[in-house]
Design an enzyme around this catalytic site. Structure first.
Site, PDB file in Angstrom:
ATOM      1  N   TYR A 109      28.564 -57.348  20.379  1.00  0.00           N
ATOM      2  CA  TYR A 109      28.035 -58.457  19.824  1.00  0.00           C
ATOM      3  C   TYR A 109      27.124 -58.335  18.717  1.00  0.00           C
ATOM      4  CZ  TYR A 109      30.534 -60.209  24.077  1.00  0.00           C
ATOM      5  OH  TYR A 109      31.383 -60.450  25.018  1.00  0.00           O
ATOM      6  N   HIS A 117      33.939 -52.432  27.980  1.00  0.00           N
ATOM      7  CA  HIS A 117      34.417 -53.650  27.575  1.00  0.00           C
ATOM      8  C   HIS A 117      35.585 -53.680  27.527  1.00  0.00           C
ATOM      9  CE1 HIS A 117      32.560 -56.806  24.288  1.00  0.00           C
ATOM     10  NE2 HIS A 117      33.661 -57.126  25.188  1.00  0.00           N
TER      11      HIS A 117
HETATM   12  N1  LIG Z   1      34.436 -59.016  27.931  1.00  0.00           N
HETATM   13  C1  LIG Z   1      35.137 -59.498  27.172  1.00  0.00           C
HETATM   14  O1  LIG Z   1      36.035 -59.043  26.464  1.00  0.00           O
HETATM   15  C2  LIG Z   1      34.914 -60.972  26.720  1.00  0.00           C
HETATM   16  C3  LIG Z   1      35.716 -61.690  25.703  1.00  0.00           C
HETATM   17  C4  LIG Z   1      35.196 -62.926  25.320  1.00  0.00           C
HETATM   18  C5  LIG Z   1      33.984 -63.469  25.981  1.00  0.00           C
HETATM   19  N2  LIG Z   1      33.377 -62.677  26.855  1.00  0.00           N
HETATM   20  C6  LIG Z   1      31.906 -63.411  27.524  1.00  0.00           C
HETATM   21  O2  LIG Z   1      32.202 -64.617  27.808  1.00  0.00           O
HETATM   22  C7  LIG Z   1      31.287 -65.496  27.204  1.00  0.00           C
HETATM   23  C8  LIG Z   1      31.985 -67.034  27.039  1.00  0.00           C
HETATM   24  O3  LIG Z   1      33.474 -66.682  26.618  1.00  0.00           O
HETATM   25  P1  LIG Z   1      33.564 -67.532  25.066  1.00  0.00           P
HETATM   26  O4  LIG Z   1      32.409 -67.131  24.206  1.00  0.00           O
HETATM   27  O5  LIG Z   1      34.777 -66.632  24.597  1.00  0.00           O
HETATM   28  O6  LIG Z   1      34.074 -68.730  25.368  1.00  0.00           O
HETATM   29  P2  LIG Z   1      33.802 -70.229  26.302  1.00  0.00           P
HETATM   30  O7  LIG Z   1      32.451 -70.061  26.913  1.00  0.00           O
HETATM   31  O8  LIG Z   1      34.852 -70.352  27.133  1.00  0.00           O
HETATM   32  O9  LIG Z   1      33.657 -71.278  25.476  1.00  0.00           O
HETATM   33  C9  LIG Z   1      32.301 -71.510  24.150  1.00  0.00           C
HETATM   34  C10 LIG Z   1      32.947 -72.485  23.106  1.00  0.00           C
HETATM   35  O10 LIG Z   1      32.771 -73.576  23.977  1.00  0.00           O
HETATM   36  C11 LIG Z   1      31.857 -74.550  23.515  1.00  0.00           C
HETATM   37  N3  LIG Z   1      31.101 -75.399  24.507  1.00  0.00           N
HETATM   38  C12 LIG Z   1      30.158 -74.554  25.277  1.00  0.00           C
HETATM   39  N4  LIG Z   1      29.590 -75.552  26.433  1.00  0.00           N
HETATM   40  C13 LIG Z   1      30.198 -76.717  25.920  1.00  0.00           C
HETATM   41  C14 LIG Z   1      30.200 -78.105  26.642  1.00  0.00           C
HETATM   42  N5  LIG Z   1      29.165 -78.076  27.464  1.00  0.00           N
HETATM   43  N6  LIG Z   1      30.543 -79.284  25.752  1.00  0.00           N
HETATM   44  C15 LIG Z   1      31.575 -78.701  24.858  1.00  0.00           C
HETATM   45  N7  LIG Z   1      31.918 -77.710  24.412  1.00  0.00           N
HETATM   46  C16 LIG Z   1      31.007 -76.490  25.074  1.00  0.00           C
HETATM   47  C17 LIG Z   1      31.148 -73.706  22.424  1.00  0.00           C
HETATM   48  O11 LIG Z   1      30.638 -74.632  21.412  1.00  0.00           O
HETATM   49  P3  LIG Z   1      28.968 -74.737  21.128  1.00  0.00           P
HETATM   50  O12 LIG Z   1      28.349 -73.312  20.832  1.00  0.00           O
HETATM   51  O13 LIG Z   1      29.211 -75.495  19.927  1.00  0.00           O
HETATM   52  O14 LIG Z   1      28.385 -75.461  22.244  1.00  0.00           O
HETATM   53  C18 LIG Z   1      32.089 -72.740  22.193  1.00  0.00           C
HETATM   54  O15 LIG Z   1      32.522 -72.963  20.950  1.00  0.00           O
HETATM   55  C19 LIG Z   1      31.198 -64.725  25.803  1.00  0.00           C
HETATM   56  O16 LIG Z   1      30.055 -65.386  25.192  1.00  0.00           O
HETATM   57  C20 LIG Z   1      30.819 -63.507  26.300  1.00  0.00           C
HETATM   58  O17 LIG Z   1      29.677 -63.142  26.759  1.00  0.00           O
HETATM   59  C21 LIG Z   1      33.487 -61.611  27.099  1.00  0.00           C
END
Ligand SMILES: NC(=O)c1ccc[n+]([C@@H]2O[C@H](COP(=O)([O-])OP(=O)(O)OC[C@H]3O[C@@H](n4cnc5c(N)ncnc54)[C@H](OP(=O)(O)O)[C@@H]3O)[C@@H](O)[C@H]2O)c1
Length: 275
Positions: free
Chosen positions: A47, A105
Site C-alpha cells: 500500500y 499478503h
Molecule cells: N489482503 C488483501 O489482499 C486485501 C485486498 C483488499 C483489501 N484489503 C484490506 O481490506 C480493507 C477494506 O477493503 P477495500 O478497501 O477493498 O474495500 P471496502 O472496505 O469493502 O470498501 C471501501 C469503499 O467503500 C466506501 N465506504 C466506506 N465506508 C462507507 C460508508 N459508511 N458508506 C458508504 N461508502 C463507504 C469507501 O469510499 P469512501 O472512501 O469514499 O468512503 C470505499 O470506496 C482494505 O483497505 C485493506 O486494508 C486487503
C-alpha cells in the site's frame, strides 16, 4: 467495540483498512480513526503508506500496546533472501519495534509455501511480530501452511454478503483460525442492495452497517472496512448497538448465490469452489 479472542490474541472486531490511501491521507485517516475509537489498523507493504500509518500511531498520544497493528509482506518479497529485510523495512516505516500481526499478503507460485512460512515463523521468533497469519490462501494452500506447523491466527480474505465463502469459513472454524474480512462492504457494492436496505431500515442502519454487523456476528470473524472520509469512520464502528435476528441472517445468507468477487488479480491463486 467487540473484541475477538483467537488463540492468545485479542483483536477488535472492526479495524481500519488503508488500501489505496496514499501516505498523507493514510496518516490523516488513521489519526482520525484512532480519535474515533479504532484500535485495530490494517496496512501492507504494497500500500506504500506504512510511514503515514506509523506516524499517526506514534503521534496519537496513546500507548503502542493499545493498538493492534497488522502489516503484510508483499508477494514479490517472499523469498528467503528478501523476506526479513522487507519486514525490517516495514518496522522502520511504521516507526515501531513490532507489529501485532504479520501476514503473507498473497501466495506466489514461484516461492514454495514452506519457504515463506519458515521466514514468517522466524520473524515471530525475532519479536518482529506478536502473531502470524496469511491472506488470500484457499483451503488447498492452507493445508500446506498448516503442514509446516505454523500457528496462524487468521486468513485475511474477501468476505461480505455478496460472496460465497462457505467452504473456506467452515475450514477455518474447524481449525480454530479466524477470518479477517477484507473488502467487507464489497468496495461499495453492498450499497443499494434492497435486502440489506430493508433490513437496515428496521434498526435505523444503512447497508454498510448491516453488512459489517452480519460479518462480526459470525464466530471468529472480524472486518476491516476502509474509508477516505472521516465522517464515515464513526458510521462503520456504529454497529454494536443492534443485533440481526435469525430471520435477517437467513435472508442475508441468500445473497451469496451470485458469488460476486471484487478482488481477483491475475496472480490470484485458484480460489475454493463454491459449495
Ligand atoms: N489482503 C488483501 O489482499 C486485501 C485486498 C483488499 C483489501 N484489503 C484490506 O481490506 C480493507 C477494506 O477493503 P477495500 O478497501 O477493498 O474495500 P471496502 O472496505 O469493502 O470498501 C471501501 C469503499 O467503500 C466506501 N465506504 C466506506 N465506508 C462507507 C460508508 N459508511 N458508506 C458508504 N461508502 C463507504 C469507501 O469510499 P469512501 O472512501 O469514499 O468512503 C470505499 O470506496 C482494505 O483497505 C485493506 O486494508 C486487503
Amino acid at each position: 467495540m467487540k473484541n475477538i479472542t483467537i488463540k492468545n490474541a485479542t483483536i477488535p472486531a472492526i479495524g481500519l483498512g488503508t488500501f489505496q490511501l496514499e501516505n498523507e491521507l493514510a496518516r490523516e485517516i488513521t489519526a482520525a480513526a484512532i480519535s474515533a475509537g479504532y484500535r485495530h489498523i490494517d496496512t501492507a507493504q504494497a500500500y506504500k503508506n506504512e510511514s503515514g500509518v506509523g506516524s499517526a500511531i506514534k503521534d496519537a498520544g496513546i500507548d503502542r500496546d493499545e493498538i493492534f497493528l497488522t502489516t503484510k509482506v508483499f508477494r514479490e518479497r517472499l523469498s528467503k533472501k528478501d523476506f526479513m529485510p522487507s519486514v525490517e523495512d516495514s518496522l522502520r516505516e511504521l516507526k515501531t519495534d513490532y507489529v501485532d500481526l504479520l501476514l503473507i499478503h498473497w501466495p506466489n507460485r514461484n516461492v514454495p509455501v514452506a519457504e515463506y512460512m519458515d521466514q514468517l515463523m522466524e520473524a515471530q521468533q525475532k519479536g518482529y511480530t506478536k502473531h502470524i497469519g496469511v491472506s488470500n490462501h484457499p483451503t488447498a494452500l492452507l493445508d500446506e501452511v498448516l503442514a509446516t506447523g505454523a500457528d496462524i491466527i487468521t486468513n485475511q480474505v474477501e468476505y461480505h454478503p455478496l460472496i460465497n465463502q462457505t467452504k473456506l469459513y467452515t475450514y477455518l472454524r474447524e481449525h480454530g483460525i479466524s477470518l479477517t474480512a477484507y473488502s467487507p462492504i464489497a468496495q461499495g457494492k453492498v450499497l443499494g442492495n434492497p435486502v440489506l436496505k430493508e433490513i437496515g431500515e428496521k434498526y435505523g442502519k444503512n447497508e454498510v452497517q448491516v453488512s459489517l454487523r452480519w460479518l462480526v456476528q459470525q464466530d471468529g470473524v472480524m472486518a476491516i472496512p476502509r474509508t477516505s472520509k472521516t465522517e464515515r469512520l464513526k458510521d462503520n464502528l456504529n454497529i454494536f448497538d443492534f443485533e440481526l435476528s435469525t430471520e435477517d441472517t437467513a435472508q442475508i445468507d441468500q445473497l451469496k448465490k451470485d458469488n460476486q468477487r471484487v478482488v481477483n488479480p491475475s496472480f490470484a491463486p485458484d480460489w475454493d469452489q463454491v459449495v
